[in-house]
Design an enzyme around this catalytic site. Structure first.
Site, PDB file in Angstrom:
ATOM      1  N   ASN A 165       0.836  -1.193   0.000  1.00 14.66           N
ATOM      2  CA  ASN A 165       0.000   0.000   0.000  1.00 14.66           C
ATOM      3  C   ASN A 165       0.881   1.256   0.000  1.00 14.66           C
ATOM      4  O   ASN A 165       1.797   1.366   0.827  1.00 14.66           O
ATOM      5  CB  ASN A 165      -0.850  -0.021   1.291  1.00 14.66           C
ATOM      6  CG  ASN A 165      -2.104   0.804   1.208  1.00 14.66           C
ATOM      7  OD1 ASN A 165      -2.701   0.945   0.141  1.00 14.66           O
ATOM      8  ND2 ASN A 165      -2.516   1.369   2.335  1.00 14.66           N
ATOM      9  N   GLU A 166       0.649   2.147  -0.952  1.00 14.44           N
ATOM     10  CA  GLU A 166       1.187   3.510  -0.904  1.00 14.44           C
ATOM     11  C   GLU A 166       2.714   3.580  -0.845  1.00 14.44           C
ATOM     12  O   GLU A 166       3.288   4.204   0.044  1.00 14.44           O
ATOM     13  CB  GLU A 166       0.566   4.270   0.279  1.00 14.44           C
ATOM     14  CG  GLU A 166      -0.948   4.306   0.206  1.00 14.44           C
ATOM     15  CD  GLU A 166      -1.608   4.930   1.438  1.00 14.44           C
ATOM     16  OE1 GLU A 166      -0.898   5.420   2.330  1.00 14.44           O
ATOM     17  OE2 GLU A 166      -2.845   4.924   1.502  1.00 14.44           O
ATOM     18  N   GLU A 286     -11.166   2.418  -2.656  1.00 15.13           N
ATOM     19  CA  GLU A 286     -11.507   3.249  -1.493  1.00 15.13           C
ATOM     20  C   GLU A 286     -12.268   4.503  -1.909  1.00 15.13           C
ATOM     21  O   GLU A 286     -12.032   5.604  -1.374  1.00 15.13           O
ATOM     22  CB  GLU A 286     -10.224   3.637  -0.732  1.00 15.13           C
ATOM     23  CG  GLU A 286      -9.363   2.445  -0.336  1.00 15.13           C
ATOM     24  CD  GLU A 286      -8.142   2.798   0.506  1.00 15.13           C
ATOM     25  OE1 GLU A 286      -8.064   3.943   1.001  1.00 15.13           O
ATOM     26  OE2 GLU A 286      -7.281   1.916   0.678  1.00 15.13           O
TER      27      GLU A 286
HETATM   28  O1  G3I Z   1      -6.755   4.267  18.302  1.00 15.13           O
HETATM   29  C1  G3I Z   1      -7.081   5.634  18.433  1.00 15.13           C
HETATM   30  C2  G3I Z   1      -7.919   5.889  19.676  1.00 15.13           C
HETATM   31  O2  G3I Z   1      -7.193   5.506  20.809  1.00 15.13           O
HETATM   32  C3  G3I Z   1      -8.292   7.373  19.719  1.00 15.13           C
HETATM   33  O3  G3I Z   1      -9.162   7.601  20.775  1.00 15.13           O
HETATM   34  C4  G3I Z   1      -8.956   7.799  18.426  1.00 15.13           C
HETATM   35  C5  G3I Z   1      -9.220   9.290  18.412  1.00 15.13           C
HETATM   36  O4  G3I Z   1      -9.463   9.765  17.119  1.00 15.13           O
HETATM   37  O5  G3I Z   1      -8.141   7.461  17.333  1.00 15.13           O
HETATM   38  C6  G3I Z   1      -7.886   6.057  17.226  1.00 15.13           C
HETATM   39  O6  G3I Z   1      -7.189   5.631  16.094  1.00 15.13           O
HETATM   40  C7  G3I Z   1      -7.645   6.070  14.853  1.00 15.13           C
HETATM   41  C8  G3I Z   1      -7.937   4.884  13.943  1.00 15.13           C
HETATM   42  O7  G3I Z   1      -8.295   5.322  12.651  1.00 15.13           O
HETATM   43  C9  G3I Z   1      -9.071   4.025  14.450  1.00 15.13           C
HETATM   44  O8  G3I Z   1     -10.251   4.743  14.530  1.00 15.13           O
HETATM   45  C10 G3I Z   1      -6.567   6.939  14.247  1.00 15.13           C
HETATM   46  O9  G3I Z   1      -6.407   8.115  15.018  1.00 15.13           O
HETATM   47  C11 G3I Z   1      -6.929   7.305  12.842  1.00 15.13           C
HETATM   48  O10 G3I Z   1      -5.831   7.961  12.244  1.00 15.13           O
HETATM   49  C12 G3I Z   1      -7.255   6.052  12.047  1.00 15.13           C
HETATM   50  O11 G3I Z   1      -7.660   6.496  10.775  1.00 15.13           O
HETATM   51  C13 G3I Z   1      -7.679   5.531   9.750  1.00 15.13           C
HETATM   52  C14 G3I Z   1      -6.599   5.877   8.731  1.00 15.13           C
HETATM   53  O12 G3I Z   1      -6.689   4.990   7.636  1.00 15.13           O
HETATM   54  C15 G3I Z   1      -5.188   5.774   9.292  1.00 15.13           C
HETATM   55  O13 G3I Z   1      -4.262   6.107   8.312  1.00 15.13           O
HETATM   56  C16 G3I Z   1      -9.049   5.619   9.108  1.00 15.13           C
HETATM   57  O14 G3I Z   1     -10.031   5.116  10.014  1.00 15.13           O
HETATM   58  C17 G3I Z   1      -9.079   4.807   7.820  1.00 15.13           C
HETATM   59  O15 G3I Z   1     -10.259   5.102   7.122  1.00 15.13           O
HETATM   60  C18 G3I Z   1      -7.889   5.177   6.956  1.00 15.13           C
HETATM   61  O16 G3I Z   1      -7.910   4.364   5.807  1.00 15.13           O
HETATM   62  C19 G3I Z   1      -6.872   4.609   4.849  1.00 15.13           C
HETATM   63  C20 G3I Z   1      -6.558   3.298   4.189  1.00 15.13           C
HETATM   64  O17 G3I Z   1      -6.231   2.338   5.146  1.00 15.13           O
HETATM   65  C21 G3I Z   1      -5.433   3.453   3.163  1.00 15.13           C
HETATM   66  N1  G3I Z   1      -5.731   4.503   2.226  1.00 15.13           N
HETATM   67  C22 G3I Z   1      -6.097   5.788   2.794  1.00 15.13           C
HETATM   68  C23 G3I Z   1      -7.262   5.624   3.766  1.00 15.13           C
HETATM   69  C24 G3I Z   1      -7.701   6.964   4.315  1.00 15.13           C
HETATM   70  O18 G3I Z   1      -6.684   7.554   5.088  1.00 15.13           O
END
Ligand code: G3I
Length: 374
Positions: A165-166, A286
C-alpha cells in the site's frame, strides 16, 4: 474483550430500509432520499464497502454492534474491506502476537451473508506497530513472518489482498514520483520497508503473499494515481518491472479519494486505460468524493447533492467504459455512512463523501452509481 457472533446480531434484510422517500436531514434543506433497492443486484462486478469493525475502545463505531449498518451492507454490497482491523498495528501489535479474533468475526459474518472480503493491507508504512517500525533484526524475515502468517490465516476466506500500500511519494521528479523512503524525503511519512529493504520489498511481499495464498488476487494499492500524473507513471513503471520478473501481481488498486472537482473524468478514464493496457486488473478500492475539500462549502445543499450524484455517475461510467469485464476487480466505497467517514478528521471540515447520510438514508449519490450500473 466482548466477542459477539455477528450472525446473531444481523437480522434479515430490512425491506423498508431507505425505501420510504422523504428528505435527508444533514443539510438544513430537503434533499431527496432515493429508493435504490440493491446496488449489488445491479452490478456486474464486486460492489464493496469498507466497514469499521472491532471491539477495542478506538472502534466504538464497529459494525458488530450496529444491526442497522449490517442491514445496509447486506442489502447493497457483495464485498467488504475492513477499514482498520487487518492492518499490522491491529493484527500483530506485539511481535509474534497475532490478534485475529476481530477480523475472524468480521470475515465469518461476511461469509455467512454471502459477502466476499477484500483484505487490507499486508505491507504499509502507516498503522504499523511500534515494534515493527523500530525492528532491529532481519527485515526480510520479519516481513515474511507477517505476510505469510496473515495471508495463510485468511486463505480461502478472502478473495483478494492489498499486498503493498502507498509505496510512492506525491512528487514529480522528471515525470515520475519517487519511492517513499525517509521521513525527510517523504513529507514526514517515510517507509521503514523501503529504508530497510529498498524497493525490493515490493516484489518480495507479492511472492510471499502468493506462496501463502495462491488463490487470492494480489493488488498494489495507492491514492492520487487517478489523475494520470507522475505517481501513476511510477506505478506503471513498477508494474512493468514486476511483470518482467514474473512477480505474481493481478492488478492495481485505485483508492480514489477524489473531490467533486478533481481529477477530471477524462483523466480518471485514461488512468484506468493505462493499467488495462498492461493486462492488469483495475480495482477501485476506497472511493469517496469530498464535497468540501477546502472548507468553503460548509453546508450540504440540494445542489451539492445533485452535483455529487453526477460525479459518482461519471466515475462509474469511466470505469465501465475503460475497463473490460475480464479486468474489472470491483468498486469499493470507503465507508457507508457519512458519519463514519475519515474525511472530516483528515481535512478538518464538514463533509459528506459517501452514498448514505448520517442516518443511513440513501443520498442522491447512490442513484448516480445505480444509473451507471443499470
Ligand atoms: O486508536 C485511536 C484511539 O485511541 C483514539 O481515541 C482515536 C481518536 O481519534 O483514534 C484512534 O485511532 C484512529 C484509527 O483510525 C481508528 O479509529 C486513528 O487516530 C486514525 O488515524 C485512524 O484512521 C484511519 C486511517 O486509515 C489511518 O491512516 C481511518 O479510520 C481509515 O479510514 C484510513 O484508511 C486509509 C486506508 O487504510 C489506506 N488509504 C487511505 C485511507 C484513508 O486515510
Amino acid at each position: 474483550m466482548r466477542v459477539l457472533p455477528l450472525a446473531l446480531l444481523s437480522t434479515a434484510i430490512s425491506i423498508g430500509l431507505s425505501a420510504c422517500g422523504g428528505s435527508s436531514s444533514d443539510s438544513g434543506e430537503p434533499i431527496e432520499v432515493p429508493q435504490v433497492e440493491s446496488l449489488k443486484a445491479l452490478s456486474t462486478t464486486y460492489m464493496g464497502a469498507a466497514v469499521p469493525a472491532g471491539y477495542e475502545d478506538q472502534f466504538s463505531n464497529g459494525i458488530e454492534t450496529r444491526p442497522e449498518l449490517q442491514d445496509v451492507v447486506i442489502q447493497h454490497f457483495d464485498q467488504i474491506t475492513a477499514e482498520n482491523i487487518m492492518k499490522s498495528a491491529y493484527i500483530q501489535p506485539r511481535q509474534g502476537d497475532f490478534t485475529f479474533q476481530d477480523a475472524d468475526n468480521l470475515v465469518d459474518w461476511a461469509l455467512d451473508n454471502n459477502i466476499t472480503v477484500h483484505a487490507h493491507a499486508l505491507v504499509w508504512h502507516s498503522q504499523m506497530p511500534s515494534w515493527m517500525e523500530n525492528y532491529q533484526g532481519d527485515w526480510l524475515t520479519m516481513m515474511d513472518t507477517h505476510v505469510s502468517t496473515v495471508a495463510d490465516h485468511f486463505k480461502g476466506r478472502v478473495v483478494s489482498w492489498d499486498v503493498v500500500n502507498e509505496a510512492f511519494n506525491d512528487n514529480n521528479d522528471n515525470g515520475y514520483a519517487t519511492y517513499r523512503d525517509t521521513d525527510a524525503n517523504s513529507g514526514g511519512h517515510g517507509s521503514p520497508w523501503y529504508q530497510n529493504l529498498g524497493k525490493d520489498y515490493i516484489p518480495e511481499a507479492f511472492k510471499m503473499a502468493h506462496a501463502a495464498d495462491s488463490g487470492a488476487e494480489l493488488y498494489y494499492n495507492d491514492y492520487n494515481i487517478e489523475d494520470d500524473g507522475a505517481k501513476l507513471a511510477s506505478v506503471l513503471r513498477m508494474a512493468d518491472e514486476l511483470l518482467a520478473d514474473d512477480i505474481p501481481i493481478d492488478g492495481i488498486g485505485f483508492q480514489m479519494h477524489v473531490s467533486y472537482d478533481w481529477p477530471s473524468a477524462q483523466a480518471i478514464g485514461t488512468s484506468f486505460a493505462k493499467v488495462v493496457a498492461k493486462g492488469l486488473k483495475v480495482k477501485v478500492t476506497e472511493l469517496d468524493i469530498k464535497m468540501n475539500p477546502n472548507g468553503d462549502r460548509n453546508t450540504f445543499t440540494a445542489a451539492m447533492a445533485e452535483e455529487q450524484k453526477l460525479r459518482y455517475q461519471e466515475i462509474i461510467k469511466a470505469y465501465y467504459d475503460n475497463v473490460p469485464a475480464n479486468l474489472r476487480g470491483g468498486i469499493t466505497v470507503w465507508g457507508v455512512s457519512d458519519a463514519d467517514s475519515w474525511i472530516p478528521h483528515f481535512t478538518g471540515h464538514n463533509d459528506w463523501p459517501l452514498l448514505f447520510n448520517s442516518s443511513l438514508e440513501q443520498k442522491p449519490a447512490i442513484e448516480g452509481v445505480a444509473n451507471e450500473l443499470k
